[in-house]
Write a protein that holds these residues in place. Structure first.
Motif, mmCIF file in Angstrom:
data_model
loop_
_atom_site.group_PDB
_atom_site.id
_atom_site.type_symbol
_atom_site.label_atom_id
_atom_site.label_comp_id
_atom_site.label_asym_id
_atom_site.label_seq_id
_atom_site.Cartn_x
_atom_site.Cartn_y
_atom_site.Cartn_z
ATOM 1 N N ASN A 10 0.820 -1.217 0.000
ATOM 2 C CA ASN A 10 0.000 0.000 0.000
ATOM 3 C C ASN A 10 0.856 1.270 0.000
ATOM 4 N N THR A 11 2.186 1.121 0.032
ATOM 5 C CA THR A 11 3.090 2.273 0.032
ATOM 6 C C THR A 11 4.331 1.927 -0.780
ATOM 7 N N VAL A 12 4.648 2.762 -1.748
ATOM 8 C CA VAL A 12 5.863 2.604 -2.553
ATOM 9 C C VAL A 12 6.767 3.794 -2.265
ATOM 10 N N VAL A 13 8.038 3.520 -1.986
ATOM 11 C CA VAL A 13 8.985 4.570 -1.616
ATOM 12 C C VAL A 13 10.229 4.460 -2.494
ATOM 13 N N ARG A 14 10.688 5.622 -2.980
ATOM 14 C CA ARG A 14 11.963 5.643 -3.710
ATOM 15 C C ARG A 14 13.100 5.663 -2.692
ATOM 16 N N SER A 15 13.984 4.683 -2.759
ATOM 17 C CA SER A 15 15.101 4.607 -1.823
ATOM 18 C C SER A 15 16.208 5.564 -2.250
ATOM 19 N N ALA A 16 17.231 5.682 -1.407
ATOM 20 C CA ALA A 16 18.322 6.618 -1.691
ATOM 21 C C ALA A 16 19.042 6.282 -2.995
ATOM 22 N N ASP A 17 19.059 4.999 -3.361
ATOM 23 C CA ASP A 17 19.741 4.604 -4.600
ATOM 24 C C ASP A 17 18.794 4.541 -5.792
ATOM 25 N N GLY A 18 17.565 5.054 -5.613
ATOM 26 C CA GLY A 18 16.631 5.136 -6.728
ATOM 27 C C GLY A 18 15.737 3.937 -6.924
ATOM 28 N N GLN A 19 15.889 2.925 -6.100
ATOM 29 C CA GLN A 19 15.024 1.760 -6.236
ATOM 30 C C GLN A 19 13.632 2.053 -5.678
ATOM 31 N N LEU A 20 12.638 1.405 -6.261
ATOM 32 C CA LEU A 20 11.274 1.522 -5.776
ATOM 33 C C LEU A 20 10.968 0.315 -4.890
ATOM 34 N N VAL A 21 10.682 0.602 -3.621
ATOM 35 C CA VAL A 21 10.497 -0.448 -2.616
ATOM 36 C C VAL A 21 9.057 -0.431 -2.117
ATOM 37 N N GLY A 22 8.440 -1.603 -2.084
ATOM 38 C CA GLY A 22 7.074 -1.719 -1.619
ATOM 39 C C GLY A 22 6.999 -1.995 -0.130
ATOM 40 N N HIS A 23 6.097 -1.315 0.562
ATOM 41 C CA HIS A 23 5.872 -1.494 1.997
ATOM 42 C C HIS A 23 4.393 -1.747 2.237
ATOM 43 N N ASN A 24 4.080 -2.237 3.422
ATOM 44 C CA ASN A 24 2.692 -2.345 3.847
ATOM 45 C C ASN A 24 2.544 -1.648 5.191
ATOM 46 N N THR A 25 1.889 -0.497 5.188
ATOM 47 C CA THR A 25 1.631 0.222 6.438
ATOM 48 C C THR A 25 0.214 -0.034 6.949
ATOM 49 N N ASP A 26 -0.575 -0.812 6.198
ATOM 50 C CA ASP A 26 -1.931 -1.134 6.638
ATOM 51 C C ASP A 26 -1.927 -1.939 7.934
ATOM 52 N N VAL A 27 -0.968 -2.851 8.072
ATOM 53 C CA VAL A 27 -0.910 -3.685 9.279
ATOM 54 C C VAL A 27 -0.693 -2.807 10.505
ATOM 55 N N ALA A 28 0.288 -1.922 10.441
ATOM 56 C CA ALA A 28 0.554 -1.023 11.571
ATOM 57 C C ALA A 28 -0.628 -0.100 11.835
ATOM 58 N N GLY A 29 -1.241 0.411 10.763
ATOM 59 C CA GLY A 29 -2.384 1.291 10.925
ATOM 60 C C GLY A 29 -3.570 0.593 11.550
ATOM 61 N N PHE A 30 -3.804 -0.657 11.144
ATOM 62 C CA PHE A 30 -4.909 -1.421 11.724
ATOM 63 C C PHE A 30 -4.677 -1.690 13.200
ATOM 64 N N LEU A 31 -3.461 -2.048 13.570
ATOM 65 C CA LEU A 31 -3.173 -2.416 14.950
ATOM 66 C C LEU A 31 -3.110 -1.221 15.901
ATOM 67 N N GLU A 32 -2.830 -0.036 15.384
ATOM 68 C CA GLU A 32 -2.583 1.110 16.257
ATOM 69 C C GLU A 32 -3.698 1.342 17.290
ATOM 70 N N PRO A 33 -4.981 1.434 16.901
ATOM 71 C CA PRO A 33 -6.008 1.693 17.932
ATOM 72 C C PRO A 33 -6.291 0.495 18.827
ATOM 73 N N LEU A 34 -5.748 -0.676 18.473
ATOM 74 C CA LEU A 34 -5.945 -1.875 19.288
ATOM 75 C C LEU A 34 -4.852 -2.066 20.334
ATOM 76 N N GLN A 35 -3.825 -1.225 20.317
ATOM 77 C CA GLN A 35 -2.682 -1.455 21.192
ATOM 78 C C GLN A 35 -3.049 -1.522 22.679
ATOM 79 N N PRO A 36 -3.912 -0.644 23.198
ATOM 80 C CA PRO A 36 -4.279 -0.783 24.618
ATOM 81 C C PRO A 36 -4.940 -2.127 24.928
ATOM 82 N N LEU A 37 -5.741 -2.623 24.006
ATOM 83 C CA LEU A 37 -6.384 -3.926 24.183
ATOM 84 C C LEU A 37 -5.368 -5.052 24.117
ATOM 85 N N LEU A 38 -4.455 -4.983 23.156
ATOM 86 C CA LEU A 38 -3.468 -6.043 22.971
ATOM 87 C C LEU A 38 -2.440 -6.067 24.093
ATOM 88 N N ALA A 39 -2.292 -4.957 24.799
ATOM 89 C CA ALA A 39 -1.352 -4.920 25.921
ATOM 90 C C ALA A 39 -1.870 -5.700 27.119
#
Length: 282
Positions: free
Chosen positions: A86-115
């Motif tokens: 869900n996120t593509v970032v140009r690295s310092a050497d010009g490569q296009l790298v794919g990331h997934n920030t959906d997992v972190a975004g989904f978990l963020e409001p659940l952190q108090p529960l998961l703790a």
């Protein structure tokens, strides 16, 4: 420098408003726009952005989260595991790298529960598309037994087998949850029950999610990923029943913050979340 969000359709995206708000708060000389990219245009879009030195990357929405993977130079381990970018970032050497920030975004409001410590954790997840991939990956990693409900149970079973083959999970047809049930839930003390709508049902222009609340264990947390409308039918009914709810804006802001740091090299000003939510819901 600039970043974008791409998808088909894209006019409804709240990502430009979120990222522009943060850029203004930080006083950064950068921009963030929405670009309508149809499936047949994806390869040309990536090729053109490779030649643009000021382009820092893009967020990726439906229907491109899997289709974009072969067009990239590398995919980080989490995105590879989820099988969606869900996120593509140009690295310092010009490569296009794919990331997934959906997992972190989904978990963020659940952190108090998961703790908290729980005797048992179960999540009933509706949908078997791209959003469900992130949800399944996130919750399987936090000890949840999953019930994945989809129109096509075979697709749901394949998704579970791919993402968490060792888990003792279950599948069900979505229609199973539409009619009332007289099932007597056992004592849920010490248990964590989560209901997640990871489908487009309930979104403007889509049918409602047909979930009878008699299928929802007492004290469950209801998490609806739909953002338009923000107060979905599911959220409204759950609140009327006295259940705790989490709306789709929580995940949207959380995943956007992770992407913002990747694009612009500094954290989003999360101390302004209240003002941001007010702007987005005005």
């Amino acid at each position: 420098m600039r970043a974008e969000v791409i998808g088909d359709p894209i006019a409804q995206s709240k990502s430009p408003a979120i990222h522009r708000f943060w850029l203004d708060q930080l006083g950064l000389a950068a921009s963030y726009d929405a670009v309508h990219v149809r499936p047949g245009e994806l390869a040309d879009y990536i090729a053109a952005r490779r030649a643009d030195a000021g382009w820092r990357g893009c967020n990726v929405t439906m229907p491109h989260k899997q289709a974009i993977i072969p067009l990239l130079d590398a995919v980080d381990p989490l995105a590879a595991k989820v099988g969606a970018v869900n996120t593509v970032v140009r690295s310092a050497d010009g490569q296009l790298v794919g990331h997934n920030t959906d997992v972190a975004g989904f978990l963020e409001p659940l952190q108090p529960l998961l703790a908290q410590e729980h005797l048992f954790r179960m999540a009933r997840i509706f949908g078997a598309g791209g959003a469900a991939r992130a949800v399944v990956s996130a919750l399987a990693g936090h000890g949840f037994t999953l019930v994945l409900a989809a129109r096509d149970p075979a697709r749901a079973a394949a998704l579970l087998a791919e993402l968490d083959p060792r888990g003792e999970h279950h599948v069900a047809p979505m229609a199973h949850f539409a009619a009332p049930t007289d099932f007597a839930f056992d004592d849920r003390h010490g248990c964590c029950d989560l209901i997640v709508n990871a489908s487009p049902l309930g979104m403007a222009g889509q049918p409602l999610l047909a979930l009878d609340l008699s299928h929802v264990p007492p004290r469950s947390v209801i998490y609806d990923l739909v953002t338009a409308p923000l107060r979905t039918d599911l959220i409204t009914r759950a609140e009327a029943a006295g259940l705790r709810t989490i709306d789709g804006l929580e995940m949207l802001i959380g995943q956007a913050a992770a992407a913002f740091a990747l694009f612009f090299g500094q954290p989003a000003p999360r101390q302004c979340d209240g003002e941001l939510r007010a702007m987005l819901t005005a």
